[in-house]
Design a protein around this motif. Sequence first.
Motif: not given
Lengths: 218, 72
Positions: A42-57
């Motif tokens: 599973i290759l996945f992207s996230h918008p940016a480090d140190f952001t809240p939604v990405c942290t939960t993901e």
Amino acid sequence: MGEEQVEGIIRLPRLGEKAPEFEAVTTQGKLKLSDFRGSWLILFSHPADFTPVCTTEFIGFAEIFDELQVRNVQLMGLSIDSVYSHISWVRNIEEKFGIKIPFPVIADLNKEVASLYGMIMPGESKTETSRCVFVIDPDGILRAMIYYPLTTGRNMDEILRIIDALQTTDKHHVATPANWKPGEPVIVPPPPTQEAAEERLKQGFDCRDWYFCKKKLD
Amino acid sequence: MACISPDGKPTELGKKLLGAAKDPSTPEEIASTLILPLFRVRSGLRDLMEVGYLKEEGEKYKITDKGFKSLE
């Protein structure tokens, strides 16, 4: 000019095709896509480090990591951040949330992999990757893609469900209906001929009609 | 490089991989011996090959004299 590019237009990967090869710097060293052959990825992207939604993901992905391992699935994240930012963020997640991030994260500062896979949606952001998920099988074939917007965190149960559905399809040569979960009846592929359709109705499947038959897996 | 330190010496992971390649081994065999994900082994072996600590013999990897010296 590579096959992926025609007159400057990048040809994005499509389902059923070989996932484009790349080599990238990650939090676990330089990795090639082909290093994962023999495993699902599973290759996945996230918008940016140190952001809240990405942290939960990231916490969510870490929480399903063991379940994915049982299914022979590896995980790899990606964003347009430096490897030092990634290292700092995953250390912060461990310190603040007590969750160790066990999978590699690509530092795609030059947007090479993001562009290759179409992870940047300029209508949303020209500088961040959206929440994309690419499911790649052990032969390197792209089997599923999901795209979520910047504002919506992904559903880990759905990611596990897709893996279960794809692996069930491969193992039993069946399809899976809407909202299917492991243990529930599966769809028997529709018969290709009139004769097969008549035979189908005598085979003891749970059929509403010749084209709509379900069966339980052993 | 996950297996090579900035000073050119093998990291802990590099040392483990070199140790496992004292007997010529495939990446799959090394992954199984060290209980490591295969992708990490493949990438680590590539790092160690680049600096000459390992060589390829068919489908197997074997530590070189330089690799042995790096473990001293």
